[in-house]
Scaffold this active site. Sequence first.
Site, PDB file in Angstrom:
ATOM      1  N   ASN A   1      59.570  28.125  33.075  1.00  0.00           N
ATOM      2  CA  ASN A   1      59.679  26.899  33.878  1.00  0.00           C
ATOM      3  C   ASN A   1      58.763  26.928  35.099  1.00  0.00           C
ATOM      4  O   ASN A   1      58.899  26.111  36.006  1.00  0.00           O
ATOM      5  CB  ASN A   1      61.132  26.656  34.312  1.00  0.00           C
ATOM      6  CG  ASN A   1      61.668  27.773  35.206  1.00  0.00           C
ATOM      7  OD1 ASN A   1      60.952  28.705  35.556  1.00  0.00           O
ATOM      8  ND2 ASN A   1      62.942  27.690  35.551  1.00  0.00           N
TER       9      ASN A   1
ATOM     10  N   HIS B   1      58.512  29.440  37.301  1.00  0.00           N
ATOM     11  CA  HIS B   1      58.964  30.180  38.483  1.00  0.00           C
ATOM     12  C   HIS B   1      58.150  31.451  38.689  1.00  0.00           C
ATOM     13  O   HIS B   1      57.636  32.037  37.741  1.00  0.00           O
ATOM     14  CB  HIS B   1      60.470  30.470  38.442  1.00  0.00           C
ATOM     15  CG  HIS B   1      60.928  31.549  37.514  1.00  0.00           C
ATOM     16  ND1 HIS B   1      61.890  31.356  36.559  1.00  0.00           N
ATOM     17  CD2 HIS B   1      60.588  32.850  37.407  1.00  0.00           C
ATOM     18  CE1 HIS B   1      62.110  32.480  35.908  1.00  0.00           C
ATOM     19  NE2 HIS B   1      61.331  33.414  36.406  1.00  0.00           N
TER      20      HIS B   1
ATOM     21  N   GLU C   1      62.776  29.080  41.697  1.00  0.00           N
ATOM     22  CA  GLU C   1      62.920  28.107  40.620  1.00  0.00           C
ATOM     23  C   GLU C   1      62.285  26.774  41.014  1.00  0.00           C
ATOM     24  O   GLU C   1      62.014  26.541  42.196  1.00  0.00           O
ATOM     25  CB  GLU C   1      64.409  27.888  40.329  1.00  0.00           C
ATOM     26  CG  GLU C   1      65.164  29.156  39.921  1.00  0.00           C
ATOM     27  CD  GLU C   1      64.869  29.610  38.497  1.00  0.00           C
ATOM     28  OE1 GLU C   1      63.813  29.236  37.929  1.00  0.00           O
ATOM     29  OE2 GLU C   1      65.695  30.346  37.932  1.00  0.00           O
TER      30      GLU C   1
END
Length: 263
Positions: A140, A142, A147
Site C-alpha cells: 500500500n 507504506h 501507513e
Amino acid sequence: MQVVIVEQPGDVASFAASRISDVVARVAASGKRAVLGVATGSSPLGTYRALAELVSRGHLDTTGVSAFALDEYVGLDYAHPESYHSVVTRTVTEPLALDPRRVHVPDGLADDLPAACSRYEEQIRAAGGIDVQLLGIGANGHIGFNEPTSSLNSRTRLKTLAKRTRDDNARFFDSPDQVPIHCLTQGLATILDARQALLVAQGVGKAEAIAAAVEGPVSAMCPASVLQLHSHATVVVDEAAASRLRLRDYYSYVLTNLPSGDR
Ligand code: GLP
C-alpha cells in the site's frame, strides 16, 4: 530520485549492499563510524545476506557501526521471534557482526510510548543522524509503518496498522489475529533526515506501489512518495517491480549516461 532497474531479483541485493558498504567505508575514511537505518520485512533480507558475505570475506569492516530500526510492534515480547527486536538481531546484528549495544529498535514495550518515541528521535540525533536508510515498501506504499495518510511531516510515534499490512504480515505469525494492531515507527520526516535513502523492492506485487512512489504525486496516500522530496534517494527494483513505471527506458538511459563522478 535515482531509479535503478536490475535484471534479476538477486541483483537488487548486490547493488544495495555495495552502496551501503561504500557508505560505511567513506564514513570510516572520514574518521567517523557509520550509522545505518535498517528495515525489516522480506525485501532487504538479500541485502543483509550480501553485506554479511562482505563482512565474512573481510571486505567490509563494521567495527563501531551502529544501526537504527525503522519500527517495532507494540506489546510484542522482545523474545517473540517476530518482534523486530528479534528480527533485527537475527538478520542484521549477528550476520553483520554489529555490536548489539549499538543496534537500536523502538521500545514497543515501554510504559510511556510517546516518551519512548521522543527518546528514539533523541538517540538518532545523538548518534549524528543516519548515513544511509535502507527501506522496503508495503504493497500500500507504506515505508516503516507509515501507513497511507501518514503526515509527510511525521516523527517517530505510535500508530495503528492498516488491515492490509496486518494481513500481509500474518504470514509471519501462527494466526492473523496474533499480528499486533499498534506499532511505533519512525516518521516520514525522520526518514527524510537520513543523509541517503535506499529503497529496495522485488516482484510484481510491489509494482503498483513503486509506480505511485516514483511517478505519482507526492501524497500521504502513498507514504513512499515522500522520497521524491529527498535530495539523495535511490530506488532499486527488479524488472517485475519496475513493470508499472512509465519512464523505464529513461531510467536505464540515465544510468548508462551518468555525469562522470556521479556513480
Ligand atoms: C513491514 C515493515 C516495512 C516493510 C514492509 C514490506 O510492514 N514494517 O518496513 O518495508 O513490511 O515488507 P516485505 O518486504 O516483506 O514485503
